[in-house]
Every structure is written in C-alpha cells, then in structure tokens.
Design an enzyme around this catalytic site. Structure first.
Site, mmCIF file in Angstrom:
data_model
loop_
_atom_site.group_PDB
_atom_site.id
_atom_site.type_symbol
_atom_site.label_atom_id
_atom_site.label_comp_id
_atom_site.label_asym_id
_atom_site.label_seq_id
_atom_site.Cartn_x
_atom_site.Cartn_y
_atom_site.Cartn_z
ATOM 1 N N LYS A 264 28.273 51.806 33.016
ATOM 2 C CA LYS A 264 28.568 52.387 34.334
ATOM 3 C C LYS A 264 30.029 52.171 34.685
ATOM 4 O O LYS A 264 30.649 51.226 34.206
ATOM 5 C CB LYS A 264 27.716 51.692 35.406
ATOM 6 N N ARG A 338 13.026 53.556 33.231
ATOM 7 C CA ARG A 338 11.829 54.235 32.728
ATOM 8 C C ARG A 338 11.360 53.620 31.410
ATOM 9 O O ARG A 338 10.186 53.697 31.080
ATOM 10 C CB ARG A 338 12.112 55.745 32.607
HETATM 11 N N1 BES Z 1 19.408 51.725 38.419
HETATM 12 C C1 BES Z 1 19.898 53.017 38.158
HETATM 13 C C2 BES Z 1 19.637 53.982 39.307
HETATM 14 C C3 BES Z 1 20.510 53.845 40.511
HETATM 15 C C4 BES Z 1 21.821 54.251 40.495
HETATM 16 C C5 BES Z 1 19.994 53.339 41.681
HETATM 17 C C6 BES Z 1 22.604 54.154 41.623
HETATM 18 C C7 BES Z 1 20.765 53.253 42.821
HETATM 19 C C8 BES Z 1 22.076 53.658 42.788
HETATM 20 C C9 BES Z 1 19.231 53.593 36.908
HETATM 21 O O1 BES Z 1 18.923 52.678 35.928
HETATM 22 C C10 BES Z 1 20.213 54.563 36.314
HETATM 23 O O2 BES Z 1 21.233 54.129 35.887
HETATM 24 N N2 BES Z 1 19.860 55.840 36.316
HETATM 25 C C11 BES Z 1 20.721 56.846 35.806
HETATM 26 C C12 BES Z 1 19.866 57.823 35.022
HETATM 27 C C13 BES Z 1 20.668 58.791 34.217
HETATM 28 C C14 BES Z 1 21.371 58.091 33.090
HETATM 29 C C15 BES Z 1 19.737 59.848 33.687
HETATM 30 C C16 BES Z 1 21.390 57.548 36.987
HETATM 31 O O3 BES Z 1 20.746 57.731 38.015
HETATM 32 O O4 BES Z 1 22.569 57.827 36.874
HETATM 33 MN MN MN Z 2 20.561 52.349 34.599
#
Ligand code: BES
Ligand code: MN
Ligand code: ZN
Length: 486
Positions: A264, A338
């Site tokens: 990230k 997931r």
């Molecule tokens: N924990 C995150 C989701 C999230 C992101 C919650 C920002 C709250 C604020 C999750 O694990 C994630 O990183 N999801 C990705 C999925 C994507 C790679 C398909 C996302 O939402 O960017």
């Molecule tokens: Mn994630």
C-alpha cells in the site's frame, strides 16, 4: 462506568445531587404540575427553538436543582437520531475532568428507542483510549443515572443498551490498539480472558500447526509473510440447549495490513491497524453475551494474522489451495481479507449453523460506495438480510443491502486456478462478496463490509465499536421464544 435506571419525575430528577443534570426536551414537551417543570415550559416558550435537536441552554447552580450544572437539551421529535445529537452536543459542552456523576432526565416519557440512543451516546461521548499513553487520563465519569417516568416500560431496552455498551467499549479498545499491542497472539489472549470470566463461554486457539493440518492454505498464504505467528480463534457461547443450532460470526482479524508484496502507499497506512475491527466486533459481541446471557448459541471464528512482506511472502500469481479444496490465484496480495475469511467460512460448516455472518473491513470500494454511515450488507438470503437491516435500525447501527448478481463474479475467472482473489476495480465491494459467496454453499450467509464504518479517520481518529449493536440486536431477535411466554 455505572449506568442506572430509576423511575423519577422531572422534579425528582432535579433533586438528585450530581455534577451535571441533562434535561431532554422534545417538541411536544408537556410540563407536570411542579415548579421546575413549569420553569422549563416557560423557558421553552420564551426561547422559541430550544427543543430543536442539539440546541442547549446551560444553567449554573439553578435554585430549583441540586446539580452543579443543568443543561436543557433539545431533542426535537425524540427520535433516536435527534436524542443522539442532543446528548452528544450537551456532553461536548460540559466536557470536564470534574464530571463524575451525570443525571440524564427525560422531560416526558421515554421510548425503547430513545433510551437506547441516550445510553449509547453517553458511552460514546465519554470514551477515551489510554492504553498507550504514559499518563492515564482515567475517565472521571463514574455514575450515570437515567431518570424516566416510565422506567418499568423501558427497563429491558435499557439493560440491553448497557450490555451493548460493554461490548462496544471492548471492541473499541482492541481495535484502537496499535498492531504491536494487538498481535494475533494478544487477540487470542483477549478472547481467552473473556471465556475465563464466563462459564457459558469457551475459547479454543489454534496455531500454525493445527491450521496447516486443517488445510487452510489461503489463510496460511497471508500469514507466511510475517514473523508473527497466526492464530485461529474459536469462541463458543452456549446459552441454550445443544440441540439449538448456533449462529456463527466470522471476524476478519488482520492485525496490520501493509498490502504485502502488492504494498500500500505510505499515506494513512497506520490506519491498517484497524484491519482487525471485524475480529474486535466479534470479541465485543461475546462480551455483551456474557452480560445479557440470552438463551441462544453463538460461535465466533477469528482468523488472525499480519499481512506483511518478508522473503517468504506470498507473491502475485501464486496459487494456493483453500480448506474447501478450491484453488485460488492470488493476483493481488492486498486482497488478503477474503483469503483468511474463505477458510474460516469453510471451517464454519462443522457447526451446522442456522446462519453465518462474516464481518470484515474488506474493501476500500465499500467506503467509496457507502461512506461512513452505513455498512455494506451482502446476502442471497432474503430473510437473513431483512433481519440484519431491522437489527441495524434498532441499534442505530445502519447497513445497506448490496447486490450479488452472478455477473459480478465474471472478473474472478482465471486460467490458472478455480478462482482469482481479485476482479477489476469497478464494483470492488461486490466482487469481493462474490468471492466469499463461493465458500458459503452449505448455510444461509451474510457478509458485512465495515471498511467505512468501523473507524473514523482525521481529527477524531478512532474505532466506533460498530457493528456490535447491529449484531447483538440481530442475535437477540433470533431467539426462539417458547409459545405462551414472553
Ligand atoms: N483492508 C483493506 C480494505 C480497506 C482499505 C479498508 C481502506 C478500509 C480502508 C483490504 O485488505 C484491501 O486492501 N482491499 C483492497 C482490495 C483490492 C486489492 C482488490 C482495496 O480495497 O483496495
Ligand atoms: Mn489488504
Ligand atoms: Zn485488509
């Protein structure tokens, strides 16, 4: 904090010794025949919009009250929303280290909903996180007396609200802890502590060896990038006969989500310590169950690990085998929630559940879709979806149903495994739910995406304790009530 409900008229509430007396006044306030009530009525008449929600009239050492400070608080139509905005505004105006005893008096009769809203908002306004501060600013507010004329009528709602507050506060505490104070091992210890204190709750904790034996290849793939060992937590609350099928709650417990190799960006990455809010909400629900002791059975499952990146970390393109036997191509290591959830959902089958609800800070896309007000609700089961919506309304912990059409699963197809862990960018909250759905064929299932609702960012950064209220209301409503009894 100690909450108490007493059957008191307004004038009786005014004779209670306390630091602050809040008098909640609706648009339809009808004064009783005493001096204090008449004074309040006159004030409303002169100050035209005083009963508008959030309007305040502070009074210092009023001759007709024993409180040091009295605040007349407008709560509009007396709806939960308006009671909440009134109580929050009033408590913000009296915030002080001297507020030890609070009396909250309803000008007229309360309702089940307004009592619940009042209790929840007092708890919210007086919450503070101290665990990682060198000087513990202990919250001075010790006693809250809720004074209503119709106490017996609302007693049950009051007790439920107080029980929910205990769970919400536990959820906030664990969710707010930074990742070095809330590792998977520490979360498991917190779960065990809840079980030790309560005879109806048991807790079993599985480590890497047991999880490998179960074949949880998706969960293990996420955990392998960190030196911190994974934990799979199994909580069981037995409030009813064994023959009663349980509801299973599954909470995403990523104690820190760096994204893994699909790392990230740095900005706000600290907030990924909140990626275990689903897990924390399951702990909170068990805390509430311990207090309210309802006649139901509930199982809590928490797959917990860090999503980091070391030399052994899972790589984009790797294919892993889940406990269900389905193979998964991990195209993006940041879609880890997931992966840990799908194995927990397969594990849930052994309980022959009446319903399985997973709770997860799953997608940024859900934040884009629904913002911070409503959690995303996904379920192919009409009755379950409707029950959760009603429970959310009841707890003022709202959710909104999202679609699950088969077409949304299209992007999860891949030539290299049974399923990919990501689809395209559009509809990201839905394709995540479609992925999870593949593992839930054996029971009624619902998924709550709490990415937007579990915590607040910015100046008031912190966990909200959601959706403990929603879940508890759902569980209590699902109780099988024997015929002829209440
Ligand atoms: N924990 C995150 C989701 C999230 C992101 C919650 C920002 C709250 C604020 C999750 O694990 C994630 O990183 N999801 C990705 C999925 C994507 C790679 C398909 C996302 O939402 O960017
Ligand atoms: Mn994630
Ligand atoms: Zn995550």
């Amino acid at each position: 904090m100690n909450f108490e409900l007493k059957p008191l008229s307004l004038v009786e509430a005014a004779s209670e010794k306390c630091d602050v007396l809040l008098v909640l006044l609706t648009d339809s306030y009808k004064p009783a025949k005493d001096g204090f009530s008449a004074f309040v009525a006159r004030t409303i008449k002169d100050g035209d919009t005083l009963t508008k929600a959030g309007k305040l009239l502070p009074l210092y050492k009023h001759s007709m009250a024993q409180a040091t400070r009295v605040v007349l608080v407008g709560v509009g139509d007396g709806s939960p929303k308006q009671v909440r905005s009134g109580v929050l505004a009033a408590l913000a105006s009296v915030k002080s280290d001297k507020l030890k005893r609070l009396v909250l008096a309803f000008g007229n009769a309360s309702t089940a909903a307004s009592i619940k809203a009042a209790v929840a908002s007092v708890a919210d306004a007086s919450y503070s996180f101290n665990t990682t501060k060198s000087k513990k600013e202990d919250n001075p507010l010790r006693d809250v007396l809720v004074a209503v004329s119709n106490a017996t009528e609302v007693q049950a709602s009051f007790e439920r609200a107080v029980g929910i507050v205990e769970g919400v506060n536990l959820t906030k505490e664990w969710a707010n802890r930074p990742a070095n104070y809330a590792t998977p091992t520490l979360l498991a210890k917190a779960a065990q502590a809840i079980a030790t204190k309560n005879s109806k709750i048991t807790c079993q904790v599985l480590g890497p060896k047991e999880v490998a034996k179960l074949g949880m290849g998706a969960f293990m793939a996420v955990a392998q990038g960190s030196d911190e060992p994974l934990r799979f937590i199994v909580l069981q609350y037995s409030g009813a006969a064994k023959s009663q099928t349980p509801t299973v709650l599954v909470g995403k417990g990523i104690t820190f989500d760096s994204g893994g190799i699909s790392i990230k960006p740095a900005a706000e990455m600290d907030e990924m310590k909140f990626d275990m809010c689903g897990a924390a909400s399951v702990l909170g629900v068990f805390r509430t169950l311990a207090t309210l002791k309802p006649a139901i059975n509930v199982v809590g499952l928490i797959p917990s690990c860090e999503n980091l990146l070391n030399g052994r970390a899972v790589k984009p393109g790797d294919v892993v085998t889940s406990m269900s036997g389905q193979t998964i191509e991990i195209l993006n290591t940041d879609a880890e929630g997931r992966l840990v959830l799908c194995d927990a959902l397969t594990y849930a089958e052994r309980f022959k559940p009446r319903a399985v609800i997973d709770i997860a800070t799953l997608t940024g896309a859900c934040v884009v879709a629904l913002g911070a007000l409503r959690s995303g609700l996904f379920s192919p089961d009409e009755a379950l979806a409707n029950a959760l919506i009603v429970a959310g309304d009841e707890a003022q912990d709202l959710c909104w149903r999202m679609p699950l059409d088969e077409e949304y699963a299209e992007g999860l197809k891949t030539s290299f495994a049974d399923v990919a862990n990501v689809a395209g960018r559009s509809g990201g909250a839905i394709s995540a739910a479609k992925y999870l759905q593949r593992f839930t064929a054996k029971y009624p299932w619902a998924h709550l995406d709490i990415a937007g609702t579990a915590w607040k960012s910015g100046a008031s950064k912190g966990a909200t304790g959601r959706p403990v209220g929603l879940l508890v209301e759902y569980l209590l409503a699902s109780r099988v009530v024997p015929q002829g009894s209440k």
